[in-house]
Write an enzyme that holds these catalytic residues in place. Structure first.
Site, PDB file in Angstrom:
ATOM      1  N   GLU A   1      28.151 -33.367 -19.582  1.00  0.00           N
ATOM      2  CA  GLU A   1      28.150 -32.988 -18.161  1.00  0.00           C
ATOM      3  C   GLU A   1      27.442 -34.013 -17.290  1.00  0.00           C
ATOM      4  O   GLU A   1      26.276 -34.359 -17.514  1.00  0.00           O
ATOM      5  CB  GLU A   1      27.489 -31.622 -17.977  1.00  0.00           C
ATOM      6  CG  GLU A   1      27.503 -31.155 -16.529  1.00  0.00           C
ATOM      7  CD  GLU A   1      27.156 -29.689 -16.343  1.00  0.00           C
ATOM      8  OE1 GLU A   1      26.999 -29.255 -15.200  1.00  0.00           O
ATOM      9  OE2 GLU A   1      27.039 -28.966 -17.365  1.00  0.00           O
TER      10      GLU A   1
ATOM     11  N   LYS B   1      31.079 -25.033 -16.394  1.00  0.00           N
ATOM     12  CA  LYS B   1      30.718 -23.623 -16.441  1.00  0.00           C
ATOM     13  C   LYS B   1      31.923 -22.846 -16.953  1.00  0.00           C
ATOM     14  O   LYS B   1      32.992 -22.894 -16.374  1.00  0.00           O
ATOM     15  CB  LYS B   1      30.313 -23.137 -15.041  1.00  0.00           C
ATOM     16  CG  LYS B   1      29.670 -21.763 -14.990  1.00  0.00           C
ATOM     17  CD  LYS B   1      28.476 -21.656 -15.882  1.00  0.00           C
ATOM     18  CE  LYS B   1      27.220 -22.240 -15.345  1.00  0.00           C
ATOM     19  NZ  LYS B   1      26.065 -21.953 -16.252  1.00  0.00           N
TER      20      LYS B   1
END
Length: 416
Positions: free
Chosen positions: A227, A243
């Protein structure tokens, strides 16, 4: 820990515990210089990086870690006080760049929130900046591998306690305190042997965009994060929040794409990241690309979006860190309210996880969010995992998701 100590003399500078180590080669216990494997460091440079200067800072030192990092880098030839300006020409006398690590607790401090429970691995600093020069190419140290043993993992909370924390977040959402909070659990296991090969295996996992290792005196961090917390290149900002997670099967992918709960959770965080970037971007330049794109990390599907913007005039590294740390995908929304709730519910600190780790240089900053990350102190390895909680969250499912995220990390560290 199997870290060799420099034969150069350290000198302290200022009130923050700055340590400057001129021309120090990272050494292993077997003698030859080890390769620098800092996450996001240029691949072409990793065989030639030589440590030039180092800064460690802990919350007990006082002061502003974001300002300290910017000042320290400027003092060592890496001026990052205006990221909107064209990249200066690189000279051979200038450093190549620097590894930068900022803990989740330091990020909470920058946001004006509580820093959370005591850290399980206090040897790891809250800020580390390591400046590198280019030196002669070096080879990986050779020799027989050190015997490695990793004990049983002990979690800092039980599944029942984790589930109770999920229910507490849902109750807070019902009261209107937050829209979403991210809960993170911790586990530790004793080890014998050199932990660096295990941490390097972690950094080599497929999809580890920020794979690598950062070490210090009595501590090490291994990162396999996919990420992007924040990337700055030639005046442009990018963040890629992740997410939403499912097993990497056809059914798991279909379930993730069809889940209204996961999509709502994801979009809340994208909106939060848009707001964070808007604080440091030119007005009207924030855009969202690739909304809820499903990508693979090891044995998991993950939903990822890309948020872009143009750097505001005069933006420096310190303000960049203040605006983006800690990352929204591991806090919740609203961020400040979620951080207060996290500090009240999580039994131990987030340590090396959920912070920032990557590479900084003039014209290019690339910091990953330290999910899928482990840390070693002199006796134990530490891991963290969690997930975002919304009103539609099921406590048992959230506990299972955290276990799924940490399973490949534990297996890799054990050498399986």
């Amino acid at each position: 820990m199997a870290h060799g100590k420099s034969t150069e003399r350290m000198r302290k500078v200022g009130p923050y515990g700055v340590e400057t180590l001129p021309q120090v080669y990272a050494a292993s216990s077997r003698g030859p210089a080890a390769l620098v494997d800092a996450p996001a460091a240029p691949r072409a440079c990793r065989h030639t990086l030589v440590e030039r200067a180092r800064l460690h800072w802990r919350r007990t030192d006082g002061g502003d870690p974001a300002a300290l990092a910017e000042e320290f880098l400027a003092a060592h030839g890496l001026a990052l006080h205006d990221l909107s300006r064209p990249t200066p020409t690189h000279h051979d006398t200038n450093p190549c760049g620097a590894a930068l690590y900022l803990s989740a607790a330091a990020g909470a401090l920058l946001a004006g929130a509580p820093t959370g429970a005591p850290e399980p691995a206090p040897r790891v600093p809250d800020l580390a900046v390591v400046v590198y020069d280019h030196g002669p190419a070096r080879a990986t140290p050779s020799g027989p591998p050190t015997p490695w043993w990793l004990g049983t993992w002990t979690d800092s909370w039980t599944p029942r306690q984790h589930a109770a924390a999920v229910d507490a977040v849902r109750a807070a959402i019902g009261r209107g305190d937050v829209y979403q909070s991210n809960l993170v659990g911790h586990a530790a296991a004793r080890y014998t042997g050199d932990p660096l090969p295990a941490l390097r295996r972690l950094g080599a996992l497929p999809g580890a965009r920020y794979g690598g290792v950062l070490t210090g005196d009595g501590w090490a961090i291994g990162c396999a994060s996919p990420e992007t917390l924040i990337e700055v290149t030639d005046g442009h900002l990018i963040t890629r929040p992740i997410k939403g997670t499912r097993p990497a099967t056809a059914a798991g992918r279909a379930d993730l794409l069809a889940s209204a709960k996961e999509r709502a959770e994801h979009i809340m965080i994208v909106d939060l990241e848009r707001n964070d970037l808007a604080r440091i971007a030119r007005t009207g330049t924030v855009t969202v690309d690739d909304l809820f794109a499903v990508r693979r990390w090891c044995d998991l599907w993950q939903a990822e979006s890309t948020v872009r913007a143009t750097v505001a005039d005069g933006l420096g590294l310190a303000d960049l860190l203040r605006a983006t740390c800690p990352g929204g995908s591991v806090t919740g929304a609203p961020k400040l309210a979620a951080l207060h709730q996290i500090a009240a519910l999580e039994p131990v600190g987030r340590g090396a996880s959920m912070g920032a780790l990557g590479w900084v240089a003039p014209g290019h900053i690339d910091l990953g969010l330290t999910i899928r990350t482990a840390a070693a102190d002199g006796e134990r390895l530490h891991t963290w995992a969690g997930g975002g909680i919304t009103w539609d969250s099921d406590a048992a499912a959230e506990v299972a998701e955290a276990a799924a995220k940490t399973a490949p990390i534990r297996a890799t560290l054990a050498g399986r």
